[in-house]
Enzyme design. Structure first.
Site, PDB file in Angstrom:
ATOM      1  N   ASP A 180      16.732  -8.489   2.748  1.00 20.36           N
ATOM      2  CA  ASP A 180      15.570  -9.057   3.431  1.00 20.36           C
ATOM      3  C   ASP A 180      15.825 -10.106   4.518  1.00 20.36           C
ATOM      4  O   ASP A 180      15.349  -9.976   5.618  1.00 20.36           O
ATOM      5  CB  ASP A 180      14.617  -9.650   2.402  1.00 20.36           C
ATOM      6  CG  ASP A 180      14.337  -8.691   1.256  1.00 20.36           C
ATOM      7  OD1 ASP A 180      14.897  -7.589   1.246  1.00 20.36           O
ATOM      8  OD2 ASP A 180      13.567  -9.043   0.366  1.00 20.36           O
ATOM      9  N   GLU A 419      20.887 -12.557  -9.897  1.00 21.19           N
ATOM     10  CA  GLU A 419      20.603 -11.658  -8.768  1.00 21.19           C
ATOM     11  C   GLU A 419      21.732 -11.750  -7.725  1.00 21.19           C
ATOM     12  O   GLU A 419      22.181 -10.741  -7.195  1.00 21.19           O
ATOM     13  CB  GLU A 419      19.262 -12.108  -8.171  1.00 21.19           C
ATOM     14  CG  GLU A 419      18.599 -11.139  -7.253  1.00 21.19           C
ATOM     15  CD  GLU A 419      17.257 -11.699  -6.752  1.00 21.19           C
ATOM     16  OE1 GLU A 419      16.889 -12.851  -7.111  1.00 21.19           O
ATOM     17  OE2 GLU A 419      16.588 -10.986  -5.999  1.00 21.19           O
TER      18      GLU A 419
HETATM   19  C1  9WN Z   1      10.965  -7.736  -1.533  1.00 17.73           C
HETATM   20  C2  9WN Z   1      13.706  -6.395  -6.217  1.00 17.73           C
HETATM   21  C3  9WN Z   1      13.875  -6.624  -4.723  1.00 17.73           C
HETATM   22  C4  9WN Z   1      15.107  -5.892  -4.162  1.00 17.73           C
HETATM   23  C5  9WN Z   1      15.438  -6.325  -2.736  1.00 17.73           C
HETATM   24  C6  9WN Z   1      15.548  -7.852  -2.714  1.00 17.73           C
HETATM   25  C7  9WN Z   1      14.246  -8.478  -3.208  1.00 17.73           C
HETATM   26  C8  9WN Z   1      11.801  -8.442  -2.603  1.00 17.73           C
HETATM   27  C9  9WN Z   1      11.483  -9.924  -2.607  1.00 17.73           C
HETATM   28  O1  9WN Z   1      13.986  -8.042  -4.529  1.00 17.73           O
HETATM   29  O2  9WN Z   1      13.189  -8.139  -2.312  1.00 17.73           O
HETATM   30  O3  9WN Z   1      11.102  -6.344  -1.631  1.00 17.73           O
HETATM   31  O4  9WN Z   1      10.372 -10.273  -3.012  1.00 17.73           O
HETATM   32  O5  9WN Z   1      12.312 -10.724  -2.185  1.00 17.73           O
HETATM   33  O6  9WN Z   1      15.896  -8.302  -1.458  1.00 17.73           O
HETATM   34  O7  9WN Z   1      16.646  -5.743  -2.319  1.00 17.73           O
HETATM   35  O8  9WN Z   1      14.873  -4.515  -4.168  1.00 17.73           O
HETATM   36  O9  9WN Z   1      14.891  -6.718  -6.897  1.00 17.73           O
END
Ligand code: 9WN
Length: 450
Positions: A180, A419
């Protein structure tokens, strides 16, 4: 026995990883994290299936079936499938308004209107090979049933996200990339002018200790403004592609797609799908391999995304630049060059790293931040993807070094399947008990037994 860790430690790491997956399991799908991510995410589910396959292949399959049940009628697999019973995520189902906004979206369940990297066929292929080896005929027949949905997903990507035939998939939002707030998106987001939109409140910051671990408010404004514009375009690819301000050809996503087509062709052949479909899948795999190889930058010795808004490559140094390793049939000179970048001083060989793992952004390069999300921390899941690719290119020793270093990182008492981790101190960051961290730990632990 695993060479990375003594048996007592591998056993307890495995047990702890299984416990994380059990706790986040909601029956037909798995939360990516207990509180920060309470819905089903697309690429998380595929990577979670990669771990579940070691204990319960039927449950791994269910993870994918649940996700694909929320597929849009144009074939896209949404990046989030919302569960009405688990709330507290922003932006939630109302903000996306998928059903009200597009006739292509399912009436139920509510979903986002974005996509994420297409790792799903990698997981399906793993489930398929296991089912064949163990003569699990019922599971094979479920793979048969779901195959057309996978093919429709791949066809959507080819026809709607690479209509120009460049061999690279276009994304409309940093969230589509899965990485992101990576510096990959900084220059494009800097050009974006945010207009009027409803006030909003973030929920993510309630679930991390330090706001510096998450994207900034300035970044969030841009993320939400892009969603606002996507809704105005009714999530229609045709409308979006006319003049949308964020259109980037994503090299990591494209490398994954090259591999995914290869995996789907392998399954398709084994289950007797028509030769025209196999031919298509192989052609797509080859097209995206060529796209990724063509994105190679001799000066940075990395593959680069392409910013279609200014028709320029995005000259940053992130782990996405190593993604040619994921592509099947990579030429040996590109492979050697990527391997040199991966193990060199910008990535796994960087001075001062706690473990020789790949950080998300090269330390010392512009945009690097050791604690901020995709700007520097090491993500085990990104390391796993590179490891998966390295094995396929015969870089076994280097792959083993990455596997061992990651397992050592994950078995620290404080690691708790975080994470992501500060690459210099190995401090766990973001969510704890992150499902895909647990899942790939299981896969790494099982590797020597395969
Ligand atoms: C937005 C769920 C997701 C991962 C992504 C990570 C993060 C979300 C957020 O979490 O993104 O989609 O709210 O930050 O960057 O890779 O799929 O784990």
């Amino acid at each position: 026995m695993d060479r990375a860790l003594p048996p007592s430690q591998t056993d307890s790491l495995r047990e702890a990883a299984l416990e994380v997956l059990r706790k986040n399991d909601l029956g037909d799908w798995t939360k990516p994290a207990p509180r920060l991510y309470p819905h089903q995410w697309s690429w998380d589910s595929a990577l979670i299936a990669m771990g579940l396959v070691h204990t319960d292949p039927g449950r791994a399959m269910r993870e994918l079936e649940t996700l694909f049940a929320a597929q849009w009628s144009d074939g896209r697999v949404p990046h989030i499938v919302f569960n009405p019973r688990t709330g507290d995520y922003f932006p939630g189902a109302d903000w996306w308004a998928s059903t009200r906004t597009s006739s292509l979206a399912p009436v139920e369940p509510a979903t986002s209107g974005l996509i994420q990297p297409p790792v799903h066929a990698l997981a399906l292929s793993r489930i398929f090979d296991g089912a064949r080896a163990q003569h699990l005929h019922a599971l094979e027949s479920r793979i048969h049933d779901v195959f057309p949905r996978f093919l429709a997903w791949h066809r959507y990507l080819v026809e709607c996200r690479d209509a120009a035939g460049s061999g690279l998939l276009t994304i409309y939002h940093p969230w589509e990339s899965g990485t992101d707030n990576s510096p990959r998106w900084d220059s494009c987001l800097a050009r974006l002018e945010v207009g009027q939109m409803p006030a909003y409140q973030r929920h993510d910051l309630k679930h991390v200790e330090d706001p510096a671990e998450r994207p900034t408010h300035r970044e969030y404004d841009r993320y939400l403004w892009l969603v606002h514009l996507l809704k105005q375009a009714s999530y229609s690819d045709e409308v979006i592609q006319r003049d949308f301000p964020f259109q980037i050809r994503d090299v990591l996503m494209s490398a994954i797609f090259a591999a995914a087509n290869h995996c789907l062709a392998h399954i398709g052949e084994a289950i007797g799908r028509p030769s025209s479909e196999l031919e298509e899948l192989r052609t797509w795999s080859d097209r995206f391999r060529r796209g990724v190889e063509g994105a190679w930058d001799d000066e940075l010795q990395l593959a680069l995304d392409w910013d279609a808004g200014i028709e320029q490559p995005v000259r940053v140094q992130t782990c996405a630049g190593l993604s040619p390793l994921i592509v099947p049939d990579l030429s040996s000179d590109v492979r050697d060059a990527v391997m040199a970048s991966l193990s060199g001083p910008r990535f796994a060989g960087a001075a001062g790293l706690a473990y020789a793992v790949v950080p998300s952004t090269a330390p010392d390069s512009p945009g690097f931040h050791a604690r901020s999300y995709w700007r520097g921390p090491t993500w085990p899941v990104a390391n796993w993807l590179l490891w998966w690719g390295m094995l396929r290119h015969g870089s076994e020793q280097q792959a083993e070094a990455i596997r061992v270093a990651n397992l050592e990182l994950l078995q620290q008492p404080q690691a708790q399947f975080a994470e992501y981790f500060d690459p210099f101190t190995a401090e766990p960051l973001g969510s704890r008990d992150q499902s895909w961290t647990a899942s790939i730990a299981l896969d790494w632990l099982a590797f020597r037994e395969r």
